[in-house]
Design an enzyme around this catalytic site. Structure first.
Site, PDB file in Angstrom:
ATOM      1  N   HIS A 104       0.837  -1.196   0.000  1.00  0.00           N
ATOM      2  CA  HIS A 104       0.000   0.000   0.000  1.00  0.00           C
ATOM      3  C   HIS A 104       0.871   1.245   0.000  1.00  0.00           C
ATOM      4  O   HIS A 104       1.929   1.278   0.621  1.00  0.00           O
ATOM      5  CB  HIS A 104      -0.963   0.025   1.196  1.00  0.00           C
ATOM      6  CG  HIS A 104      -0.319  -0.212   2.523  1.00  0.00           C
ATOM      7  ND1 HIS A 104       0.058  -1.460   2.948  1.00  0.00           N
ATOM      8  CD2 HIS A 104       0.033   0.643   3.519  1.00  0.00           C
ATOM      9  CE1 HIS A 104       0.601  -1.368   4.156  1.00  0.00           C
ATOM     10  NE2 HIS A 104       0.603  -0.098   4.523  1.00  0.00           N
ATOM     11  N   HIS A 150       0.846   5.090   1.164  1.00  0.00           N
ATOM     12  CA  HIS A 150       0.177   6.123   1.961  1.00  0.00           C
ATOM     13  C   HIS A 150       0.261   7.434   1.183  1.00  0.00           C
ATOM     14  O   HIS A 150       1.366   7.865   0.815  1.00  0.00           O
ATOM     15  CB  HIS A 150       0.894   6.344   3.297  1.00  0.00           C
ATOM     16  CG  HIS A 150       0.884   5.168   4.233  1.00  0.00           C
ATOM     17  ND1 HIS A 150       0.046   5.098   5.324  1.00  0.00           N
ATOM     18  CD2 HIS A 150       1.620   4.028   4.258  1.00  0.00           C
ATOM     19  CE1 HIS A 150       0.276   3.973   5.988  1.00  0.00           C
ATOM     20  NE2 HIS A 150       1.233   3.308   5.364  1.00  0.00           N
TER      21      HIS A 150
HETATM   22  P1  AMP Z   1       1.563   0.251   7.448  1.00  0.00           P
HETATM   23  O1  AMP Z   1       2.044   0.535   8.832  1.00  0.00           O
HETATM   24  O2  AMP Z   1       2.378   0.954   6.401  1.00  0.00           O
HETATM   25  O3  AMP Z   1       1.417  -1.220   7.188  1.00  0.00           O
HETATM   26  O4  AMP Z   1       0.137   0.922   7.350  1.00  0.00           O
HETATM   27  C1  AMP Z   1      -1.055   0.262   7.599  1.00  0.00           C
HETATM   28  C2  AMP Z   1      -2.127   1.314   7.698  1.00  0.00           C
HETATM   29  O5  AMP Z   1      -3.397   0.699   7.579  1.00  0.00           O
HETATM   30  C3  AMP Z   1      -2.115   2.085   9.019  1.00  0.00           C
HETATM   31  O6  AMP Z   1      -1.916   3.475   8.748  1.00  0.00           O
HETATM   32  C4  AMP Z   1      -3.514   1.808   9.604  1.00  0.00           C
HETATM   33  O7  AMP Z   1      -4.059   2.919  10.268  1.00  0.00           O
HETATM   34  C5  AMP Z   1      -4.303   1.433   8.349  1.00  0.00           C
HETATM   35  N1  AMP Z   1      -5.460   0.577   8.577  1.00  0.00           N
HETATM   36  C6  AMP Z   1      -5.520  -0.583   9.262  1.00  0.00           C
HETATM   37  N2  AMP Z   1      -6.757  -1.102   9.210  1.00  0.00           N
HETATM   38  C7  AMP Z   1      -7.496  -0.254   8.456  1.00  0.00           C
HETATM   39  C8  AMP Z   1      -8.864  -0.236   8.035  1.00  0.00           C
HETATM   40  N3  AMP Z   1      -9.726  -1.205   8.379  1.00  0.00           N
HETATM   41  N4  AMP Z   1      -9.292   0.796   7.270  1.00  0.00           N
HETATM   42  C9  AMP Z   1      -8.432   1.783   6.919  1.00  0.00           C
HETATM   43  N5  AMP Z   1      -7.135   1.818   7.286  1.00  0.00           N
HETATM   44  C10 AMP Z   1      -6.667   0.819   8.040  1.00  0.00           C
END
Ligand code: AMP
Length: 116
Positions: free
Chosen positions: A102, A104
């Site tokens: 993903h 950001h």
């Molecule tokens: P990372 O630390 O780069 O793996 O980022 C994962 C991101 O996913 C974090 O910023 C979380 O806040 C976000 N996240 C986790 N679960 C959800 C969800 N159900 N809907 C939207 N964002 C999410």
């Protein structure tokens, strides 16, 4: 690697605030936003858990589509002119929590450098 929460969001099994979708890419607002605009841009295929899974042979086109989506969403969010930051965390030291590639997309405020 076991299925992630993003796979469930792609299948619409759990809700998300979706801001962009096409055949290959889905984007939705981060549940724990770190900036006024914080959107996650993901491929719909689940085979890329992190950047080190990416290969030129299999994923070049898809990567272009992810970045194209990022640019379009930045415009939609009206942060394209002021600027924004794209972040990809890879692995534990980077703080990756969800093992589905993903990007950001962060914007709407002045960013610091270096990041924490
Ligand atoms: P990372 O630390 O780069 O793996 O980022 C994962 C991101 O996913 C974090 O910023 C979380 O806040 C976000 N996240 C986790 N679960 C959800 C969800 N159900 N809907 C939207 N964002 C999410």
């Amino acid at each position: 690697m076991s299925e992630t929460i993003f796979a469930k969001i792609i299948r619409k099994e759990i809700p998300a605030s979706i801001v962009f979708e096409n055949d290959d890419v889905l984007a939705f607002r981060d549940i724990n936003p770190q900036a006024p605009t914080h959107i996650l841009i993901i491929p719909k295929i689940t085979e890329i858990t992190k950047t080190t899974d990416i290969s030129k042979e299999n994923h070049s086109l898809l990567l272009g589509k992810l970045f194209e989506a990022a640019n379009q969403i930045a415009k939609q969010e009206k942060i394209d002119e002021g600027g924004f930051r794209l972040v990809i965390n890879c692995g534990p030291d980077a703080g990756q929590e969800v093992y589905h590639l993903h990007i950001h997309l962060l914007g709407g405020r002045k960013m610091n450098w270096p990041p924490g």
